[in-house]
Enzyme design. Sequence first.
Site, mmCIF file in Angstrom:
data_model
loop_
_atom_site.group_PDB
_atom_site.id
_atom_site.type_symbol
_atom_site.label_atom_id
_atom_site.label_comp_id
_atom_site.label_asym_id
_atom_site.label_seq_id
_atom_site.Cartn_x
_atom_site.Cartn_y
_atom_site.Cartn_z
ATOM 1 N N GLY A 46 0.752 -1.301 0.106
ATOM 2 C CA GLY A 46 0.003 0.144 0.056
ATOM 3 C C GLY A 46 0.973 1.239 -0.029
ATOM 4 N N CYS A 47 1.878 1.220 0.704
ATOM 5 C CA CYS A 47 2.591 2.307 0.981
ATOM 6 C C CYS A 47 3.471 2.688 -0.529
ATOM 7 C CB CYS A 47 3.747 2.361 2.096
ATOM 8 S SG CYS A 47 2.893 2.154 3.705
#
Length: 157
Positions: A46-47
């Site tokens: 996600g990051c």
Amino acid sequence: MAARLEPGRPAPDFTLPDATGRPVSLAEHHGRRTIVYFYPRASTPGCTTQACDFRDSLARFTAEGFAVLGVSPDAPEALARFAEEQSLDFPLLSDPDHAVAEAWGAWGEKKNYGKTYEGLIRSTVVVGPDGTVELAQYNVRATGHVAKLRRDLGLQP
């Protein structure tokens, strides 16, 4: 957990080391609009998605007068690897004791798979040229966040 930031309030100043260890302060960005986004951990799916979205939009943000700063609890060495692997060309800042995240309301209670714990809340704050908060978004989604942010700022997608 500190209170979340609200538009019209001063953004708390900070100085944090970047991926090379160089200190970067919010104050050095006064005079231009600055996007400060908080993410939990470098090199996670996600990051990475979120950081690459900012990277891919950076030229447009810069042309529109914005600076972008990413903040996570990661050590500068992890940020350097992340920046190199993903060709990130904006500052990633290290907040290992999460003091800045706390001051900005981006640290607090989270729930995941039925467990409650303290951690970084994925958040984005836009600071105006005068150092006041223009927009504060908490619990944002990594995927599609940059496009939503651009819409919320009244910018072309």
